[in-house]
Design a protein around this motif. Sequence first.
Motif, PDB file in Angstrom:
ATOM      1  N   MET A   1       0.857  -1.180   0.000  1.00 45.96           N
ATOM      2  CA  MET A   1       0.000   0.000   0.000  1.00 45.96           C
ATOM      3  C   MET A   1       0.899   1.238   0.000  1.00 45.96           C
ATOM      4  O   MET A   1       1.952   1.245   0.616  1.00 45.96           O
ATOM      5  CB  MET A   1      -0.856  -0.066   1.269  1.00 45.96           C
ATOM      6  CG  MET A   1      -1.714   1.121   1.513  1.00 45.96           C
ATOM      7  SD  MET A   1      -2.960   0.679   2.748  1.00 45.96           S
ATOM      8  CE  MET A   1      -2.931   2.120   3.730  1.00 45.96           C
ATOM      9  N   LYS A   4      -0.382   7.361  -0.627  1.00 50.69           N
ATOM     10  CA  LYS A   4      -1.540   7.997  -1.257  1.00 50.69           C
ATOM     11  C   LYS A   4      -2.849   7.324  -0.840  1.00 50.69           C
ATOM     12  O   LYS A   4      -3.891   7.950  -0.800  1.00 50.69           O
ATOM     13  CB  LYS A   4      -1.387   7.971  -2.777  1.00 50.69           C
ATOM     14  CG  LYS A   4      -2.443   8.774  -3.490  1.00 50.69           C
ATOM     15  CD  LYS A   4      -2.179   8.862  -4.962  1.00 50.69           C
ATOM     16  CE  LYS A   4      -3.280   9.672  -5.619  1.00 50.69           C
ATOM     17  NZ  LYS A   4      -3.164   9.679  -7.055  1.00 50.69           N
ATOM     18  N   GLU A   5      -2.788   6.045  -0.498  1.00 47.57           N
ATOM     19  CA  GLU A   5      -3.971   5.287  -0.096  1.00 47.57           C
ATOM     20  C   GLU A   5      -4.189   5.282   1.413  1.00 47.57           C
ATOM     21  O   GLU A   5      -5.138   4.696   1.902  1.00 47.57           O
ATOM     22  CB  GLU A   5      -3.827   3.842  -0.588  1.00 47.57           C
ATOM     23  CG  GLU A   5      -3.651   3.724  -2.079  1.00 47.57           C
ATOM     24  CD  GLU A   5      -3.022   2.398  -2.482  1.00 47.57           C
ATOM     25  OE1 GLU A   5      -2.510   1.676  -1.616  1.00 47.57           O
ATOM     26  OE2 GLU A   5      -3.036   2.111  -3.681  1.00 47.57           O
ATOM     27  N   GLU A  66       2.851   8.298  -3.850  1.00 51.48           N
ATOM     28  CA  GLU A  66       2.767   6.979  -4.458  1.00 51.48           C
ATOM     29  C   GLU A  66       4.099   6.231  -4.378  1.00 51.48           C
ATOM     30  O   GLU A  66       4.126   5.009  -4.416  1.00 51.48           O
ATOM     31  CB  GLU A  66       2.349   7.088  -5.927  1.00 51.48           C
ATOM     32  CG  GLU A  66       0.887   7.436  -6.089  1.00 51.48           C
ATOM     33  CD  GLU A  66       0.468   7.538  -7.544  1.00 51.48           C
ATOM     34  OE1 GLU A  66       1.294   7.304  -8.440  1.00 51.48           O
ATOM     35  OE2 GLU A  66      -0.704   7.865  -7.776  1.00 51.48           O
TER      36      GLU A  66
END
Length: 70
Positions: A1, A4-5, A66
């Motif tokens: 992951m 950004k998430e 990211e």
Amino acid sequence: MTLKEAVEGKEYIIRQINTDDEELDAFLFSLGCYSGESITVVSRQKRGCTVSIKDARYNIDNALAEAIEI
């Protein structure tokens, strides 16, 4: 992951940083952003997010978010 998430307000541990730019790696290291360090997303904006690393806050863009794997 990737960062950004990440969920706002939750603390994560950085697994690795995926960049091919040695200067960027050195810059992030100087900020305290490296594998094993904790990082928290404080808030999100359209073009990036604000993160907290070692009691300091930084704005990073989505491309860099990211590249940071948590």
